[in-house]
Design an enzyme around this catalytic site. Structure first.
Site, short mmCIF file in Angstrom:
data_model
loop_
_atom_site.label_atom_id
_atom_site.label_comp_id
_atom_site.label_asym_id
_atom_site.label_seq_id
_atom_site.Cartn_x
_atom_site.Cartn_y
_atom_site.Cartn_z
N ASN A 112 0.83 -1.20 0.00
CA ASN A 112 0.00 0.00 0.00
C ASN A 112 0.87 1.25 0.00
O ASN A 112 1.95 1.28 0.59
CB ASN A 112 -0.90 0.00 1.25
CG ASN A 112 -1.80 1.22 1.31
OD1 ASN A 112 -2.45 1.59 0.33
ND2 ASN A 112 -1.84 1.87 2.46
N HIS A 114 1.14 5.18 1.11
CA HIS A 114 0.54 6.08 2.11
C HIS A 114 1.28 7.42 2.11
O HIS A 114 2.52 7.44 2.15
CB HIS A 114 0.60 5.44 3.50
CG HIS A 114 -0.19 6.21 4.50
ND1 HIS A 114 -1.56 6.15 4.58
CD2 HIS A 114 0.20 7.10 5.44
CE1 HIS A 114 -1.99 6.96 5.54
NE2 HIS A 114 -0.93 7.55 6.08
N SER A 141 5.27 6.68 2.21
CA SER A 141 5.68 5.32 2.57
C SER A 141 5.00 4.30 1.67
O SER A 141 3.85 4.50 1.25
CB SER A 141 5.25 4.99 4.01
OG SER A 141 5.72 5.97 4.91
N ASP A 150 -2.38 0.60 7.99
CA ASP A 150 -1.14 1.36 7.75
C ASP A 150 0.00 1.00 8.71
O ASP A 150 0.82 1.85 9.08
CB ASP A 150 -1.42 2.88 7.83
CG ASP A 150 -2.39 3.33 6.74
OD1 ASP A 150 -2.40 2.72 5.67
OD2 ASP A 150 -3.13 4.30 6.98
C1 GRF Z 1 -2.57 9.18 -3.08
O1 GRF Z 1 -2.14 10.41 -2.59
C2 GRF Z 1 -2.41 8.11 -2.04
O2 GRF Z 1 -1.35 8.29 -1.19
C3 GRF Z 1 -3.71 8.23 -1.29
O3 GRF Z 1 -4.64 8.43 -2.31
C4 GRF Z 1 -4.06 9.17 -3.36
C5 GRF Z 1 -4.40 8.53 -4.67
O4 GRF Z 1 -4.13 9.33 -5.75
N1 GRF Z 1 -3.94 7.10 -0.44
P1 GRF Z 1 -4.34 8.80 -7.26
O5 GRF Z 1 -5.75 8.29 -7.38
O6 GRF Z 1 -3.32 7.74 -7.52
O7 GRF Z 1 -4.12 10.01 -8.10
#
Ligand code: GRF
Length: 203
Positions: A112, A114, A141, A150
């Protein structure tokens, strides 16, 4: 070819960077990692912009609306079934805005992305909380998905200095730019380097 399934919920900019940087790209000459293929992109959001990104590239795209399920467990049971039908080597959560249950974590190896320097700012609104904090830095991360939100083992992290008078938009953009670089790198690391290390240990 190593096979990955990507899960996403929104604009899909990370899905796009995975497609651009690893999908069907030649990785290296050794037999461990000739290449990586995105065999499916799955979203829980019927309105996700990323759907178009995946279909444009002729990647098998599945929309599984979580609102049609009564419980998280029922949704995860169906999601796992769909994932398993593609027999992936790894599942990549790229902006997948769902909390998964043990039904998922016990059956699927996933990583994942984050938008904070974990263990700081776990959970929702991480970018906002990180920006508003007194920390002089932000971060991104990539970690293994475990039962606890997370909290799985960190694979890669990157830290950057917060600009003293920078705007929230600048801060969020800096995170996005790092994400687009770190997630493809983490995928290659898990599928190529980590596999190699495991194999040489076994010798
Ligand atoms: C990213 O910033 C990720 O860290 C968060 O959701 C966002 C997704 O962006 N969990 P995208 O849909 O890949 O543009």
């Amino acid at each position: 070819m190593k096979k990955i399934v990507v899960l996403f919920s929104g604009t899909g900019s990370n899905l796009a960077s995975i497609i651009e940087k690893v999908h069907k790209k030649k990785m290296r000459d050794d037999e461990n990692c000739l290449g990586i293929e995105v065999v499916a992109a799955i979203t829980n959001n019927t309105a996700a912009k990323g759907i178009e990104i995946a279909t444009d590239k002729q990647i098998s795209t599945v929309v599984l609306d979580h609102k049609l399920f009564d419980t998280r467990e029922a949704f995860d049971t169906k999601l796992v079934k769909i994932i398993q039908s593609y027999e992936p080597d790894l599942v990549v959560m790229a902006g997948f805005m769902r909390i998964v249950t043990p039904i998922f974590t016990s059956q699927v190896q996933a990583i994942n992305l984050h938008p904070s320097l974990l263990p700081k700012f776990k959970g929702a609104k991480a970018i906002e909380r990180s920006f508003e904090s007194d920390d002089a830095f932000g971060g991104v991360s990539v970690h293994y998905v475990s039962e606890e939100l997370d909290a799985g083992t960190i694979i890669l992290q990157e830290k950057f200095d917060k600009k003293m008078d920078g705007s929230f938009d600048d801060f969020a953009k800096q995170i996005k730019d790092i994400e687009h670089e770190i997630l493809p790198r983490a995928i290659k690391h898990v599928l190529c380097e980590a596999t190699k290390a495991k194999q040489s240990q076994a010798r």
